[in-house]
Design a protein around this motif. Structure first.
Motif, short mmCIF file in Angstrom:
data_model
loop_
_atom_site.label_atom_id
_atom_site.label_comp_id
_atom_site.label_asym_id
_atom_site.label_seq_id
_atom_site.Cartn_x
_atom_site.Cartn_y
_atom_site.Cartn_z
N GLU A 1 -0.77 -6.73 -4.95
CA GLU A 1 -1.25 -6.10 -6.19
C GLU A 1 -2.55 -6.75 -6.67
O GLU A 1 -3.48 -6.06 -7.09
CB GLU A 1 -0.19 -6.22 -7.28
N GLU A 2 -2.56 -8.09 -6.62
CA GLU A 2 -3.75 -8.79 -7.09
C GLU A 2 -4.96 -8.43 -6.23
O GLU A 2 -6.07 -8.29 -6.76
CB GLU A 2 -3.49 -10.29 -7.06
N ALA A 3 -4.74 -8.28 -4.93
CA ALA A 3 -5.86 -7.87 -4.07
C ALA A 3 -6.34 -6.47 -4.43
O ALA A 3 -7.55 -6.19 -4.45
CB ALA A 3 -5.42 -7.92 -2.61
N ALA A 4 -5.37 -5.58 -4.75
CA ALA A 4 -5.74 -4.22 -5.14
C ALA A 4 -6.48 -4.22 -6.47
O ALA A 4 -7.45 -3.46 -6.65
CB ALA A 4 -4.48 -3.35 -5.24
N VAL A 5 -6.06 -5.09 -7.40
CA VAL A 5 -6.74 -5.18 -8.70
C VAL A 5 -8.17 -5.67 -8.51
O VAL A 5 -9.11 -5.19 -9.15
CB VAL A 5 -5.96 -6.11 -9.64
N MET A 6 -8.34 -6.64 -7.62
CA MET A 6 -9.70 -7.15 -7.36
C MET A 6 -10.59 -6.07 -6.77
O MET A 6 -11.82 -6.10 -6.95
CB MET A 6 -9.63 -8.36 -6.41
N ASP A 7 -9.98 -5.11 -6.07
CA ASP A 7 -10.76 -3.99 -5.53
C ASP A 7 -10.98 -2.90 -6.56
O ASP A 7 -11.54 -1.84 -6.23
CB ASP A 7 -10.03 -3.41 -4.31
N GLY A 8 -10.50 -3.14 -7.79
CA GLY A 8 -10.74 -2.17 -8.86
C GLY A 8 -9.66 -1.13 -9.03
O GLY A 8 -9.87 -0.13 -9.73
N ALA A 9 -8.50 -1.33 -8.42
CA ALA A 9 -7.42 -0.34 -8.52
C ALA A 9 -6.66 -0.51 -9.83
O ALA A 9 -6.43 -1.63 -10.29
CB ALA A 9 -6.47 -0.48 -7.34
N GLY A 10 -6.26 0.60 -10.43
CA GLY A 10 -5.43 0.59 -11.63
C GLY A 10 -3.97 0.77 -11.26
O GLY A 10 -3.59 0.74 -10.08
N TYR A 11 -3.14 0.95 -12.29
CA TYR A 11 -1.71 1.10 -12.05
C TYR A 11 -1.40 2.29 -11.14
O TYR A 11 -0.57 2.21 -10.23
CB TYR A 11 -0.97 1.24 -13.37
N ILE A 12 -2.03 3.41 -11.41
CA ILE A 12 -1.74 4.62 -10.63
C ILE A 12 -2.15 4.43 -9.17
O ILE A 12 -1.40 4.80 -8.25
CB ILE A 12 -2.48 5.84 -11.23
N ARG A 13 -3.32 3.83 -8.96
CA ARG A 13 -3.80 3.62 -7.59
C ARG A 13 -2.90 2.62 -6.86
O ARG A 13 -2.59 2.80 -5.67
CB ARG A 13 -5.24 3.10 -7.65
N ILE A 14 -2.49 1.56 -7.56
CA ILE A 14 -1.59 0.58 -6.92
C ILE A 14 -0.26 1.24 -6.57
O ILE A 14 0.29 1.03 -5.48
CB ILE A 14 -1.37 -0.63 -7.86
N TYR A 15 0.25 2.05 -7.51
CA TYR A 15 1.52 2.73 -7.25
C TYR A 15 1.42 3.64 -6.03
O TYR A 15 2.30 3.63 -5.16
CB TYR A 15 1.91 3.54 -8.49
N TRP A 16 0.35 4.39 -5.95
CA TRP A 16 0.22 5.38 -4.88
C TRP A 16 -0.15 4.76 -3.52
O TRP A 16 0.40 5.15 -2.49
CB TRP A 16 -0.83 6.43 -5.29
N SER A 17 -1.06 3.79 -3.55
CA SER A 17 -1.61 3.26 -2.29
C SER A 17 -0.88 2.02 -1.78
O SER A 17 -0.96 1.71 -0.59
CB SER A 17 -3.11 2.93 -2.47
N VAL A 18 -0.23 1.27 -2.68
CA VAL A 18 0.41 0.02 -2.25
C VAL A 18 1.93 0.13 -2.30
O VAL A 18 2.62 -0.18 -1.32
CB VAL A 18 -0.07 -1.14 -3.16
N ILE A 19 2.45 0.58 -3.46
CA ILE A 19 3.90 0.54 -3.64
C ILE A 19 4.61 1.61 -2.80
O ILE A 19 5.56 1.30 -2.06
CB ILE A 19 4.25 0.72 -5.13
#
Length: 276
Positions: A169-187
């Motif tokens: 998640e922290e890596a995704a946040v550093m790439d500028g991802a928000g909650y929705i993007r993290i949910y869709w692309s990571v989770i």
């Protein structure tokens, strides 16, 4: 030592084989009964092999009741419930597992507490709510409660989401991802096996649901398959041959779903046991 291990393996396989036969027996009895004349179904001693095979039970079953309409009703209701459950439960699981907000733990405990409430307790209040909002004798009364309030699915998915390393998640946040993007692309990609298990459980529950359609539906054109099968039972008699033929037909979608998603289902159930 090796002989003792082989004996244990043999006994384990025998027990599993007996258990499998016991599980398979009701389905086998249903299929065989669907090919018998009604006079052969309950004879003593049982006549296992139909003589003759009455294949006409299947077209007769389809013609006796509006099966096509019931199939369409069950199919689209089940698809909506499964899709909505996977989306809503996974989003709720992500929120409860990874997002900190005031009262999250209390809200999650209250959400879990709904699993302890017997369905019989909520039947009358829910019926009154459906009556008040005008959803009686509509498919909304089956879809909305079944799709949006699945505490078991939320709990199970939350356990999976909690196991995902926060570094991702922290890596995704550093790439500028928000909650929705993290949910869709990571989770979502990481909990795919759990989603498959939840999907098949929800599919089975929605497809085989009998009590809720019995409570809320009155119009025959809106009946689902389990409710329609019940119509083969008359006041004094029941046409068991046609009922068994209709029941066998109703099992086909479940078998297809299992055959298509067998790998994901087994993997999901296995991981479910490990996580639980």
């Amino acid at each position: 030592m090796e002989t003792r291990q082989n004996s244990r393996d043999f006994l384990r396989h025998v027990l599993l084989a007996v258990g499998s036969l016991m599980m398979f027996f009701p389905f086998l009895w249903t299929v065989l009964s669907s090919l018998k004349d009604i006079s052969q179904i309950f004879v003593v001693p049982p006549q296992w092999i139909p003589d003759p095979f009455v294949w006409s039970n299947y077209p007769a079953s389809l013609e006796a009741m509006p099966f096509v309409q019931a199939y369409m009703n069950s199919f689209y209701i089940t698809v909506i419930i499964v899709t909505a459950t996977l989306i809503s439960a996974s989003m709720a699981a992500y929120a409860f597992a990874k997002i900190r907000f005031p009262g999250s733990n209390v809200l999650f405990i209250l959400f879990l507490a709904t699993m302890m409430v017997p369905k019989q307790v909520t039947m009358i209040p829910l019926y009154l709510v459906m009556d008040r909002i005008g959803w009686l004798d509509t498919h909304w009364s089956l879809i909305v409660p079944g799709a949006l309030f699945n505490a078991f699915a939320v709990f199970l998915l939350r356990q999976f989401v909690m196991g995902i390393p926060r570094d991702l998640e922290e890596a995704a946040v550093m790439d500028g991802a928000g909650y929705i993007r993290i949910y869709w692309s990571v989770i979502l990609p990481l909990i795919r096996p759990a989603l498959a298990a939840i999907g098949i459980f929800t599919f089975l529950g929605a497809w085989n649901s009998f009590l809720d359609p019995l409570i809320y539906l009155n119009t025959p054109e809106k009946f689902t398959v389990p409710l329609l099968l019940n119509n083969f039972k008359g006041l004094y008699t029941a046409d068991w041959s046609l009922m068994m033929a209709g029941t066998t037909i109703s099992v086909v979608p479940v078998l297809l779903v299992y055959m298509i998603a067998q790998k994901q289902i087994i993997e999901g159930i296995t991981l479910t046991g490990i996580k639980g």
